[in-house]
Design a protein around this motif. Structure first.
Motif, PDB file in Angstrom:
ATOM      1  N   UNK A 308      66.768 -15.306 -20.945  1.00 58.79           N
ATOM      2  CA  UNK A 308      67.562 -15.509 -22.155  1.00 58.79           C
ATOM      3  C   UNK A 308      69.030 -15.134 -21.951  1.00 58.79           C
ATOM      4  N   UNK A 309      69.431 -14.945 -20.702  1.00 61.88           N
ATOM      5  CA  UNK A 309      70.816 -14.597 -20.376  1.00 61.88           C
ATOM      6  C   UNK A 309      71.468 -15.786 -19.683  1.00 61.88           C
ATOM      7  N   UNK A 310      72.595 -16.249 -20.230  1.00 65.36           N
ATOM      8  CA  UNK A 310      73.224 -17.464 -19.708  1.00 65.36           C
ATOM      9  C   UNK A 310      73.978 -17.230 -18.410  1.00 65.36           C
ATOM     10  N   UNK A 311      74.600 -16.067 -18.268  1.00 64.34           N
ATOM     11  CA  UNK A 311      75.432 -15.787 -17.089  1.00 64.34           C
ATOM     12  C   UNK A 311      75.141 -14.376 -16.592  1.00 64.34           C
ATOM     13  N   UNK A 312      74.909 -14.249 -15.296  1.00 65.10           N
ATOM     14  CA  UNK A 312      74.563 -12.941 -14.734  1.00 65.10           C
ATOM     15  C   UNK A 312      75.577 -12.423 -13.731  1.00 65.10           C
ATOM     16  N   UNK A 313      76.614 -13.196 -13.419  1.00 66.82           N
ATOM     17  CA  UNK A 313      77.607 -12.783 -12.427  1.00 66.82           C
ATOM     18  C   UNK A 313      78.366 -11.550 -12.905  1.00 66.82           C
ATOM     19  N   UNK A 314      78.825 -10.737 -11.939  1.00 68.47           N
ATOM     20  CA  UNK A 314      79.522  -9.493 -12.274  1.00 68.47           C
ATOM     21  C   UNK A 314      81.001  -9.716 -12.555  1.00 68.47           C
ATOM     22  N   UNK A 315      81.586 -10.779 -12.043  1.00 65.34           N
ATOM     23  CA  UNK A 315      83.018 -11.025 -12.231  1.00 65.34           C
ATOM     24  C   UNK A 315      83.257 -12.476 -12.626  1.00 65.34           C
ATOM     25  N   UNK A 316      84.446 -12.729 -13.182  1.00 64.17           N
ATOM     26  CA  UNK A 316      84.819 -14.083 -13.580  1.00 64.17           C
ATOM     27  C   UNK A 316      84.878 -15.025 -12.394  1.00 64.17           C
ATOM     28  N   UNK A 317      85.219 -14.484 -11.220  1.00 63.63           N
ATOM     29  CA  UNK A 317      85.382 -15.331 -10.039  1.00 63.63           C
ATOM     30  C   UNK A 317      84.093 -16.036  -9.658  1.00 63.63           C
ATOM     31  N   UNK A 318      82.960 -15.453 -10.032  1.00 66.68           N
ATOM     32  CA  UNK A 318      81.668 -16.032  -9.656  1.00 66.68           C
ATOM     33  C   UNK A 318      80.873 -16.537 -10.852  1.00 66.68           C
TER      34      UNK A 318
END
Length: 352
Positions: A308-318
């Motif tokens: 249920x989480x759309x984005x899991x990246x730690x930074x905007x770059x990824x």
């Protein structure tokens, strides 16, 4: 032979008469669509009505190499297939909510601008005078101020559609309705002097379906809205207030509106606070919580499940900037929620 010819002519005439007398068929209307766009802890929510009208509430952060502006444009053009906005609204005057209205207006036509009224200064933003100048220019100083109790002028079709303003500039709609059973649980906090407390709140209804978006409205005004009575009732879909921060999301409101589905517009490190997540877990009817981001500072077990989480990246770059999409059926009786264009839709029934 004459009898057969007479019968054939009579049949044709009768068919033509029936066709002329019958009312024209009513074209089937489409769904109502809501896109929760990832602006990494800001807010940008796009609505497309069955009549094809569009409404964007808030527009994310400026700068970041045009990151949020471009994500909004991509959803608007590639997903919603729009080349203009009929309406663009600002919930309040913090940069993560009105930061791209001007740059969007340089890319596409925006026909109507809505806000709570433009103050001369903003105590928490020493650069407000410069920043608001861009918004004034984009709107040609013709933005319309909304007050509690106003409605947006959206077209309504076979299934009634309405968007009502229920808070504005710290004022709320009349406290009518049934008693709020959670009213006695309210614990007031010190008065919030920031512009968050002045947020516009939108209550959308589409047939029986109800959606609530309160911008960054904070604790005490949330309580003012729903105590001692609840004029909102229960909702189907709730946009978690203020990115899921604990200065908002007063349980006296969240539990009273009792959503079936909630969407949290948080970022990798902003919002999605454990206190808010705990409040949401206490909602009796909640079937699903969607997060635009995994909060990298919060334990996995304290957040919604990964699916249920759309984005899991730690930074905007990824980060892919994946959106969450809700599609409400043309009759308003059911709706689906999915992550991104290709996500598997989950179906929910509208409460009666």
């Amino acid at each position: 032979m004459r009898e057969k010819l007479f019968f054939a002519i009579s049949t044709v005439i009768a068919t033509l008469l029936v066709s002329a007398a019958a009312p024209p068929a009513i074209a089937a209307e489409g769904p109502l669509t809501i896109y929760f766009i990832d602006v990494e802890g800001g807010a940008a929510t796009l609505f497309v009505t069955p009549a094809g009208e569009s409404l964007l509430i808030d527009s994310g952060y400026p700068d970041n190499n045009g990151r949020d502006r471009d994500r909004i444009l991509k959803v608007l053009r590639d997903e919603a297939h729009l080349n203009h906005l009929d309406h663009a609204a600002v919930t309040h005057w913090h940069l993560d909510h009105f930061g791209n209205h001007a740059s969007l207006a340089s890319e596409i036509e925006i026909k109507n601008f809505w806000d709570r009224g433009i103050p001369e200064t903003l105590a928490e933003d020493p650069n407000f005078e410069e920043r608001i100048g861009f918004y004034r220019a984009a709107s040609q100083n013709e933005s319309k101020a909304l007050a509690a109790g106003d409605s947006l002028p959206l077209k309504s079709g076979q299934t009634p559609l309405a968007v009502k303003i229920i808070t504005a500039s710290r004022e709320v709609i009349p406290n009518d309705g049934p008693p709020n059973p959670f009213a006695k649980t309210n614990e007031p906090k010190p008065r919030d002097k920031s512009d968050n407390a002045a947020s516009l709140s939108f209550l959308l209804s589409f047939g029986d379906f109800k959606f609530l978006c309160c911008g960054d409205l904070t604790w005490n005004v949330e309580a003012k809205l729903v105590t001692p009575n609840n004029p909102i009732g229960q909702v189907d879909l709730f946009m978690v207030t203020h990115h899921g921060l604990p200065v908002s999301n007063n349980p006296v409101l969240v539990h009273a509106v009792d959503p079936i589905v909630a969407v949290m517009c948080n970022g990798p490190v902003k919002g999605g606070h454990p206190n808010t997540l705990k409040t949401l877990r206490g909602v009796k009817s909640l079937q699903a919580l969607y997060q635009l981001h995994r909060n990298i500072k919060v334990a996995a077990e304290d957040q919604t499940p990964p699916e249920f989480i759309a984005n899991s990246a730690e930074t905007s770059d990824h980060c892919d900037g994946t959106f969450v999409k809700a599609t409400i059926a043309p009759d308003g009786e059911s709706y689906t929620v999915q992550i991104g264009r290709d996500g598997k839709p989950a179906t929910y029934k509208t409460r009666k």
